[in-house]
Design an enzyme around this catalytic site. Structure first.
Site, PDB file in Angstrom:
ATOM      1  N   GLY A 265       8.494   1.357   4.022  1.00  0.00           N
ATOM      2  CA  GLY A 265       7.854   2.311   3.115  1.00  0.00           C
ATOM      3  C   GLY A 265       8.637   3.597   2.948  1.00  0.00           C
ATOM      4  O   GLY A 265       9.214   4.056   3.932  1.00  0.00           O
ATOM      5  N   PRO A 266       8.694   4.142   1.747  1.00  0.00           N
ATOM      6  CA  PRO A 266       8.043   3.718   0.498  1.00  0.00           C
ATOM      7  C   PRO A 266       8.863   2.718  -0.324  1.00  0.00           C
ATOM      8  O   PRO A 266       8.468   2.394  -1.434  1.00  0.00           O
ATOM      9  CB  PRO A 266       7.897   5.047  -0.266  1.00  0.00           C
ATOM     10  CG  PRO A 266       9.054   5.879   0.213  1.00  0.00           C
ATOM     11  CD  PRO A 266       9.308   5.474   1.638  1.00  0.00           C
ATOM     12  N   GLY A 267       9.985   2.267   0.181  1.00  0.00           N
ATOM     13  CA  GLY A 267      10.624   1.122  -0.476  1.00  0.00           C
ATOM     14  C   GLY A 267      11.904   1.410  -1.240  1.00  0.00           C
ATOM     15  O   GLY A 267      12.420   0.542  -1.940  1.00  0.00           O
ATOM     16  N   GLY A 268      12.440   2.631  -1.095  1.00  0.00           N
ATOM     17  CA  GLY A 268      13.686   2.952  -1.804  1.00  0.00           C
ATOM     18  C   GLY A 268      14.818   2.007  -1.398  1.00  0.00           C
ATOM     19  O   GLY A 268      15.487   1.411  -2.248  1.00  0.00           O
ATOM     20  N   LYS A 269      15.012   1.873  -0.096  1.00  0.00           N
ATOM     21  CA  LYS A 269      16.104   1.005   0.362  1.00  0.00           C
ATOM     22  C   LYS A 269      15.739  -0.463   0.151  1.00  0.00           C
ATOM     23  O   LYS A 269      16.617  -1.307  -0.070  1.00  0.00           O
ATOM     24  CB  LYS A 269      16.443   1.278   1.827  1.00  0.00           C
ATOM     25  CG  LYS A 269      16.990   2.674   2.053  1.00  0.00           C
ATOM     26  CD  LYS A 269      17.458   2.876   3.464  1.00  0.00           C
ATOM     27  CE  LYS A 269      17.734   4.354   3.734  1.00  0.00           C
ATOM     28  NZ  LYS A 269      16.498   5.179   3.769  1.00  0.00           N
ATOM     29  N   GLU A 288       5.915  -3.005   6.445  1.00  0.00           N
ATOM     30  CA  GLU A 288       5.591  -1.570   6.563  1.00  0.00           C
ATOM     31  C   GLU A 288       4.205  -1.467   7.183  1.00  0.00           C
ATOM     32  O   GLU A 288       3.260  -2.089   6.698  1.00  0.00           O
ATOM     33  CB  GLU A 288       5.648  -0.902   5.177  1.00  0.00           C
ATOM     34  CG  GLU A 288       4.955   0.434   5.053  1.00  0.00           C
ATOM     35  CD  GLU A 288       5.482   1.529   5.992  1.00  0.00           C
ATOM     36  OE1 GLU A 288       6.704   1.698   6.107  1.00  0.00           O
ATOM     37  OE2 GLU A 288       4.638   2.195   6.628  1.00  0.00           O
ATOM     38  N   ASP A 314       2.811  -3.806  12.638  1.00  0.00           N
ATOM     39  CA  ASP A 314       3.693  -2.999  13.473  1.00  0.00           C
ATOM     40  C   ASP A 314       5.031  -3.735  13.525  1.00  0.00           C
ATOM     41  O   ASP A 314       5.071  -4.941  13.825  1.00  0.00           O
ATOM     42  CB  ASP A 314       3.073  -2.868  14.869  1.00  0.00           C
ATOM     43  CG  ASP A 314       3.864  -1.905  15.732  1.00  0.00           C
ATOM     44  OD1 ASP A 314       5.118  -2.009  15.776  1.00  0.00           O
ATOM     45  OD2 ASP A 314       3.242  -1.034  16.370  1.00  0.00           O
ATOM     46  N   CYS A 385      17.055   9.251   9.257  1.00  0.00           N
ATOM     47  CA  CYS A 385      17.315  10.400   8.407  1.00  0.00           C
ATOM     48  C   CYS A 385      17.262  11.635   9.298  1.00  0.00           C
ATOM     49  O   CYS A 385      16.493  12.560   9.066  1.00  0.00           O
ATOM     50  CB  CYS A 385      16.278  10.469   7.300  1.00  0.00           C
ATOM     51  SG  CYS A 385      16.680  11.767   6.169  1.00  0.00           S
TER      52      CYS A 385
HETATM   53  C1  LIG Z   1      12.118   6.480   7.383  1.00  0.00           C
HETATM   54  S1  LIG Z   1      10.766   5.675   6.697  1.00  0.00           S
HETATM   55  C2  LIG Z   1      11.519   4.338   5.845  1.00  0.00           C
HETATM   56  C3  LIG Z   1      12.073   4.733   4.492  1.00  0.00           C
HETATM   57  C4  LIG Z   1      12.397   3.537   3.628  1.00  0.00           C
HETATM   58  N1  LIG Z   1      13.330   2.630   4.283  1.00  0.00           N
HETATM   59  C5  LIG Z   1      12.960   3.934   2.273  1.00  0.00           C
HETATM   60  O1  LIG Z   1      14.193   3.977   2.115  1.00  0.00           O
HETATM   61  O2  LIG Z   1      12.156   4.187   1.370  1.00  0.00           O
HETATM   62  C6  LIG Z   1      10.050   4.895   8.084  1.00  0.00           C
HETATM   63  C7  LIG Z   1       8.828   4.056   7.766  1.00  0.00           C
HETATM   64  O3  LIG Z   1       8.450   3.377   8.963  1.00  0.00           O
HETATM   65  C8  LIG Z   1       7.050   3.267   8.964  1.00  0.00           C
HETATM   66  N2  LIG Z   1       6.641   2.980  10.362  1.00  0.00           N
HETATM   67  C9  LIG Z   1       6.249   3.856  11.309  1.00  0.00           C
HETATM   68  N3  LIG Z   1       5.955   3.186  12.440  1.00  0.00           N
HETATM   69  C10 LIG Z   1       6.183   1.881  12.199  1.00  0.00           C
HETATM   70  C11 LIG Z   1       6.046   0.704  12.976  1.00  0.00           C
HETATM   71  N4  LIG Z   1       5.642   0.749  14.249  1.00  0.00           N
HETATM   72  N5  LIG Z   1       6.346  -0.470  12.396  1.00  0.00           N
HETATM   73  C12 LIG Z   1       6.765  -0.529  11.113  1.00  0.00           C
HETATM   74  N6  LIG Z   1       6.896   0.550  10.328  1.00  0.00           N
HETATM   75  C13 LIG Z   1       6.617   1.740  10.872  1.00  0.00           C
HETATM   76  C14 LIG Z   1       6.582   4.574   8.405  1.00  0.00           C
HETATM   77  O4  LIG Z   1       5.260   4.454   7.908  1.00  0.00           O
HETATM   78  C15 LIG Z   1       7.621   4.833   7.314  1.00  0.00           C
HETATM   79  O5  LIG Z   1       7.160   4.344   6.089  1.00  0.00           O
END
Ligand SMILES: C[S@@+](CC[C@H](N)C(=O)[O-])C[C@H]1O[C@@H](n2cnc3c(N)ncnc32)[C@H](O)[C@@H]1O
Length: 456
Positions: A265-269, A288, A314, A385
Site C-alpha cells: 500500500g498504496p501501490g505506487g511500486k 497489504e 500481515d 524510505c
Molecule cells: C512504505 S509503505 C509501502 C509503499 C508502497 N510500496 C508504494 O510504493 O506505494 C509500507 C506499507 O506496509 C504496510 N504494512 C505495515 N505493516 C505491515 C505488515 N505487518 N504486513 C504487511 N504490510 C504492512 C503499511 O500499511 C504500508 O502500506
C-alpha cells in the site's frame, strides 16, 4: 472566499487540523483548496504557507519563544498556529509585513479573543523588527550543543540530525549534513513515471537525470495527466521508481517467474512492478495489511492489464504461508519515513526515537519471512524510505547473521546504477555492504535505501 486572505485561512485551517487531529497536510490541502475556490496562484500560496509553516515549526517556535518571552507550551494552540503562520510570512516569504501581521492577528483574535489578537500583534511586530538572519543567530545562541543548534536553525528534531549524520558518515560524507537538512526544507518538484510498455514520457515533459521512466511537467496539472492516461502516467518519486526497477531489472526476467510485493500500500511500486512483470512474463501478487490501503493497491493496479491478486494479511504470515515460492519479492517496509521529510511537512514532528525499535523489529521479521518465501536463487529487495541506519544497514546485517551462508548480498548500487540514464554516483558504504542509498540533496529524490539479497 478567494485571494490571499483565502489562502491564509486555508493554510491556517489545514495547520490546525494537522495539530488537532493528526491529519496529513498533503491529504487535506487539495480538498480545502477546492472548497475555498482558490485559483491556481492562491492555491500555490496556500500550499507554500502550509508546508513552509509546518516544516519550519521548530525554528519558528524558538523565535516565538524569544519574541514573547515565554515557552510556546504556554500559548493557546490555535493562537500559536496563527502566530507561526505570521512568522513564516515575515521571515520566509515576500508577503508584505503589514498583511502578514494584520491577517495573523485577525486569525489569532478569532481563535482566542481580543487578548490573543493583542498578543499575536506584539509578538509579530517584535519579530518583524529583526532580519531572518538575525533571528537565526538569536536562536542559535540559545542552543546547548552543536546538534541542538543545527536542529533549531534547520528545524529538525535533534534525534533526526544525529540519525542523518550517522547515515551520511556511513558513506564518509558527514560533511553534507547541512545540505541534506536544507534539502528537506525545500519543496520538491512533482516527479512522474510513465509505466513501461503502457505509456510514453510526454513530448513536452522534462526528463530527470536517473530513472528511465521519470519526467517532470514544465507546466500543467499532474493530476490531469494521471486521469487522462488512466493512471499509466503516475506521480511517483524518482527514488521509488529506481527502487522498484532495481528489483525488476537486476537480472533478465524468465518467463513465468513469480513475484510478490509484500507491503504494497498504496501501490505506487506495485503498479510499476506489474508493468515490468507484464513485459517480462512474470506473475505478480501483492499484499497489504491495512484493508483501505489494499483498496488503493487494487486501484493503482487498474492501470495495468492483467490480474494481480491482492491479499490483506500481515506480511509475516503471508510470506510464511508460501515457503520456497517466489523469484522476486519486494519488501518496501513500514519505516519512520525520514527519507521523505520534504514531501510530508509534519512528519518530522510526529516520529520519535521511541518509534524506531518496534519498526526495526517488524522490518527484521518481514525481511526474514520474505527470505523464507524465496525459491533458491530468488531475490528480495529490502527498501526503506529512510536512511536511518537502524532501519537499513542494521536490519540487513541482522538478516545476514540469521541466514548465514544461505543468502548472499548483491550490489544494489550496481543494480540501481544499471537502471539509470546517468551515473547517480552512489557511494560505497563503510560496512562493505552492497546497499544503495539515494539522497534528496544529491539526487533530488527521497532518501530511499535499497538492499538486494539472493537466497542460495
Ligand atoms: C512504505 S509503505 C509501502 C509503499 C508502497 N510500496 C508504494 O510504493 O506505494 C509500507 C506499507 O506496509 C504496510 N504494512 C505495515 N505493516 C505491515 C505488515 N505487518 N504486513 C504487511 N504490510 C504492512 C503499511 O500499511 C504500508 O502500506
Amino acid at each position: 472566499m478567494s485571494g490571499a486572505t483565502g489562502s491564509r485561512r486555508v493554510a491556517f485551517e489545514t495547520i490546525r487540523a494537522v495539530h488537532e487531529s493528526d491529519a496529513y497536510a498533503n491529504l487535506l490541502l487539495p480538498t480545502a483548496i477546492r472548497r475555498a475556490g482558490l485559483d491556481t496562484a492562491d492555491a500555490a500560496l496556500a500550499t507554500e504557507l502550509t508546508y513552509g509553516t509546518l516544516r519550519r515549526q521548530g525554528t519558528y517556535d524558538a523565535i516565538i519563544s524569544l519574541a514573547s518571552d515565554r515557552p510556546v507550551s504556554d500559548i493557546e494552540p490555535a493562537v500559536l498556529d496563527a502566530v507561526r503562520l505570521g512568522v513564516h510570512q515575515l521571515l520566509s516569504t515576500r508577503v508584505a509585513s503589514h498583511a502578514a501581521v494584520n491577517e495573523s492577528v485577525e486569525l489569532a483574535r478569532r481563535a482566542g479573543g481580543r487578548g490573543a489578537g493583542g498578543f499575536a500583534n506584539a509578538v509579530l511586530r517584535r519579530v518583524s523588527r529583526d532580519t531572518p538572519g538575525d533571528w537565526l543567530s538569536h536562536v542559535a545562541e540559545t542552543a546547548r550543543s552543536d546538534d541542538e543548534r543545527i536542529g533549531l536553525v534547520t528545524s529538525h528534531p535533534v534525534w533526526i540530525v544525529r540519525a542523518f549524520r550517522r547515515a551520511l558518515a556511513a558513506e564518509g560524507r558527514a560533511g553534507e549534513l547541512e545540505a541534506l537538512l536544507a534539502a528537506d526544507n525545500a519543496s520538491p518538484r512533482v516527479t512522474m513515471a510513465a509505466l513501461p510498455g503502457l505509456a510514453d514520457i510526454p513530448a513536452r515533459a522534462r526528463r530527470t537525470p536517473y530513472s528511465p521512466i521519470a519526467f517532470r511537467l514544465a507546466s500543467g496539472d499532474p493530476e490531469q495527466l494521471v486521469s487522462g492516461s488512466a493512471g499509466r502516467r503516475r506521480v511517483q518519486d524518482e527514488g521509488s521508481q529506481l527502487a522498484a526497477l532495481a528489483l525488476s531489472r537486476v537480472e533478465p526476467i524468465r518467463d513465468g517467474e513469480k513475484w510478490l510485493d509484500l507491503c504494497a500500500g498504496p501501490g505506487g511500486k506495485t503498479a510499476l512492478l506489474a508493468a515490468e512483470a507484464r513485459i517480462g512474463g512474470a506473475r505478480l501478487e501483492a499484499n497489504e495489511i491495512v484493508p483501505a490501503r489494499a483498496g488503493l493497491v487494487r486501484q493503482a493496479l487498474r492501470s495495468v492489464p492483467g490480474r494481480v491478486p491482492v491479499s490483506e494479511l500481515d506480511g509475516r504470515t503471508r510470506a510464511a504461508e508460501s515457503p520456497d515460492t517466489y523469484d522476486r519479492i519486494l519488501v518496501d517496509a513500514p519505516c519512520t519515513g525520514l527519507g521523505a521529510l520534504r514531501r510530508r511537512p509534519e512528519a518530522r514532528w510526529r516520529k520519535s526515537p521511541a518509534d524506531v525499535p518496534a519498526l526495526t523489529q517488524l522490518q527484521r521479521e518481514l525481511l526474514t519471512a520474505a527470505v523464507g518465501a524465496l525459491r533458491p536463487g530468488g531475490i528480495v529487495a529490502y527498501v526503506t524510505c529512510s536512511p536511518h541506519l537502524a532501519e537499513t544497514a542494521t536490519v540487513v546485517a541482522d538478516i545476514h547473521r540469521e541466514w548465514g551462508d544461505a543468502i548472499e548480498e548483491l550490489s544494489a548500487r550496481d543494480a540501481v546504477t544499471q537502471v539509470c540514464d546517468n551515473d547517480p554516483g552512489l557511494l560505497p558504504q563503510t560496512d562493505g555492504s552492497g546497499r544503495a542509498q539515494l539522497w534528496p540533496h544529491r539526487h533530488n529524490t527521497d532518501a530511499m535505501s535499497v538492499s538486494l539479497l539472493r537466497r542460495r
